[in-house]
Design an enzyme around this catalytic site. Sequence first.
Site, PDB file in Angstrom:
ATOM      1  N   THR A  73       0.846  -1.197   0.000  1.00  0.00           N
ATOM      2  CA  THR A  73       0.000   0.000   0.000  1.00  0.00           C
ATOM      3  C   THR A  73       0.882   1.249   0.000  1.00  0.00           C
ATOM      4  O   THR A  73       0.649   2.189  -0.781  1.00  0.00           O
ATOM      5  CB  THR A  73      -0.918  -0.008   1.242  1.00  0.00           C
ATOM      6  OG1 THR A  73      -1.760  -1.160   1.165  1.00  0.00           O
ATOM      7  CG2 THR A  73      -1.773   1.245   1.317  1.00  0.00           C
ATOM      8  N   ASN A 140      -6.800  -9.529  -6.956  1.00  0.00           N
ATOM      9  CA  ASN A 140      -6.842 -10.195  -5.650  1.00  0.00           C
ATOM     10  C   ASN A 140      -8.174 -10.858  -5.356  1.00  0.00           C
ATOM     11  O   ASN A 140      -8.244 -11.794  -4.567  1.00  0.00           O
ATOM     12  CB  ASN A 140      -6.509  -9.193  -4.528  1.00  0.00           C
ATOM     13  CG  ASN A 140      -7.306  -7.920  -4.628  1.00  0.00           C
ATOM     14  OD1 ASN A 140      -7.277  -7.246  -5.651  1.00  0.00           O
ATOM     15  ND2 ASN A 140      -8.034  -7.572  -3.588  1.00  0.00           N
ATOM     16  N   HIS A 187       4.145 -10.304   2.429  1.00  0.00           N
ATOM     17  CA  HIS A 187       3.251 -11.275   3.084  1.00  0.00           C
ATOM     18  C   HIS A 187       2.317 -11.999   2.134  1.00  0.00           C
ATOM     19  O   HIS A 187       1.570 -12.892   2.546  1.00  0.00           O
ATOM     20  CB  HIS A 187       2.477 -10.618   4.239  1.00  0.00           C
ATOM     21  CG  HIS A 187       1.344  -9.717   3.856  1.00  0.00           C
ATOM     22  ND1 HIS A 187       0.034 -10.142   3.887  1.00  0.00           N
ATOM     23  CD2 HIS A 187       1.304  -8.427   3.471  1.00  0.00           C
ATOM     24  CE1 HIS A 187      -0.763  -9.135   3.540  1.00  0.00           C
ATOM     25  NE2 HIS A 187      -0.014  -8.075   3.286  1.00  0.00           N
ATOM     26  N   THR A 223      14.120   4.016   9.741  1.00  0.00           N
ATOM     27  CA  THR A 223      15.042   2.894   9.957  1.00  0.00           C
ATOM     28  C   THR A 223      14.419   1.610   9.435  1.00  0.00           C
ATOM     29  O   THR A 223      13.294   1.262   9.810  1.00  0.00           O
ATOM     30  CB  THR A 223      15.347   2.750  11.462  1.00  0.00           C
ATOM     31  OG1 THR A 223      15.871   3.997  11.921  1.00  0.00           O
ATOM     32  CG2 THR A 223      16.346   1.637  11.723  1.00  0.00           C
ATOM     33  N   CYS A 305     -14.587  -6.429  -0.402  1.00  0.00           N
ATOM     34  CA  CYS A 305     -13.424  -6.078  -1.215  1.00  0.00           C
ATOM     35  C   CYS A 305     -12.164  -6.112  -0.383  1.00  0.00           C
ATOM     36  O   CYS A 305     -11.103  -6.410  -0.852  1.00  0.00           O
ATOM     37  CB  CYS A 305     -13.637  -4.798  -1.986  1.00  0.00           C
ATOM     38  SG  CYS A 305     -13.176  -3.284  -1.284  1.00  0.00           S
TER      39      CYS A 305
HETATM   40  N1  PLP Z   1      -2.625  -4.846  -3.981  1.00  0.00           N
HETATM   41  C1  PLP Z   1      -3.226  -6.042  -3.988  1.00  0.00           C
HETATM   42  C2  PLP Z   1      -3.639  -6.657  -5.283  1.00  0.00           C
HETATM   43  C3  PLP Z   1      -3.459  -6.703  -2.787  1.00  0.00           C
HETATM   44  O1  PLP Z   1      -4.065  -7.897  -2.791  1.00  0.00           O
HETATM   45  C4  PLP Z   1      -3.052  -6.097  -1.576  1.00  0.00           C
HETATM   46  C5  PLP Z   1      -3.340  -6.741  -0.275  1.00  0.00           C
HETATM   47  O2  PLP Z   1      -4.465  -7.129  -0.021  1.00  0.00           O
HETATM   48  C6  PLP Z   1      -2.393  -4.863  -1.626  1.00  0.00           C
HETATM   49  C7  PLP Z   1      -2.198  -4.271  -2.843  1.00  0.00           C
HETATM   50  C8  PLP Z   1      -1.901  -4.191  -0.386  1.00  0.00           C
HETATM   51  O3  PLP Z   1      -0.801  -4.900   0.141  1.00  0.00           O
HETATM   52  P1  PLP Z   1      -0.256  -4.638   1.619  1.00  0.00           P
HETATM   53  O4  PLP Z   1      -1.043  -5.522   2.527  1.00  0.00           O
HETATM   54  O5  PLP Z   1       1.202  -5.024   1.582  1.00  0.00           O
HETATM   55  O6  PLP Z   1      -0.435  -3.201   1.894  1.00  0.00           O
END
Ligand code: PLP
Length: 359
Positions: A73, A140, A187, A223, A305
Amino acid sequence: MIYLDYQATTPLAPEAREAMLAWLGGPEGTGFANPHSPHRPGRAAAAAIEVAREQVAALLPPGGRVIFTGSATEALNLAILGLKPRRIAVSAIEHAAVLDTARASGAELDVIDVDGEGLVAGDAAIVPETDLVAVMQVNNEIGTIQPVEALAEAAHRVGALFLCDAVQGAGKLETPSGADMIALSAHKLYGPKGIGALWVRDGVDLTPLIRGGGQEQGLRSGTLSPALCAGFGAAAALALKLQSQDAAHVEALWQQAREALPGWLLNGSASQRWHGNLNVRRPGLDVARLMSDVRNVAFSAGSACASGSGRPSHVLRAIGLADPDIKSSVRIGFGRYTRPDEVGDACALIRAAAAAQGV
Ligand code: PLP
């Protein structure tokens, strides 16, 4: 508990956990040192971060740099806001990290539609004034794989840069070589939570969002955690090593799950898809009741979502589903550590709970 929510997050690979331990550091060693300190323990921690950076870079095209961030994000925010675009084009099925950031950026926004299969056309029209085009590699919610190479070319034809959210595809598929910026999250590829990365092609100029000590080439102060970086690096190296084995495993589970849920309708393309994502619906199904009846299986309501967001799915809406169909959808996600007996048991429980609802 049977865990079938691999799009939300993946288990930490034992190899990634092992790589992290040395850098979590108790008082008996110096693994806790600040990687930005010039003394010996600091330099050792910094060296571990550079090894991790190389391991993550091995997932990405040549000719760019990896900037570690706190999440994908944050990486997507840095890409979009840091570029200061005046006009952005995004697909209708982007993650909120792209959609909401693009909306908040103040840029003029064009939304590229998807078809009923959840696919963006590779030759989608892009307005000539566009500065940035953002299309994800793998969705996703429904797992559809977008024609990102063709879209990167289309962006470049009008002089725009191309940003790819590769969070769900990285480590599973080749990352797109035509992109100018690529966002990753540890993750989602069996690494730890709390770390992501933005790959930036050489020559692309960004303004930092977080200022301070000037870490990460001035693009992201703060950091770094050597433990998180080492875990991300180890997970990336493992994903690369196991890529074809993981894909074959997921393919077998997909076939098994499809056969175990006869009559359930697939949301999104079957062929242009990462097969670790099974988003299906059953007309008349009450998903909230299903999830409470099948509480020993961790899966997702297809209509949410993002877990807990409470917002109805903009992705299922974008592929043309009406509200009752959206509300009768579930997302079952599996991956490297899912066993066939878990898929079999989960599908049997889901089938039985649906039958108890008379659907
Ligand atoms: N983009 C997609 C397609 C995702 O599935 C996700 C997580 O659900 C993200 C971005 C955001 O990732 P993060 O959890 O590392 O902020």
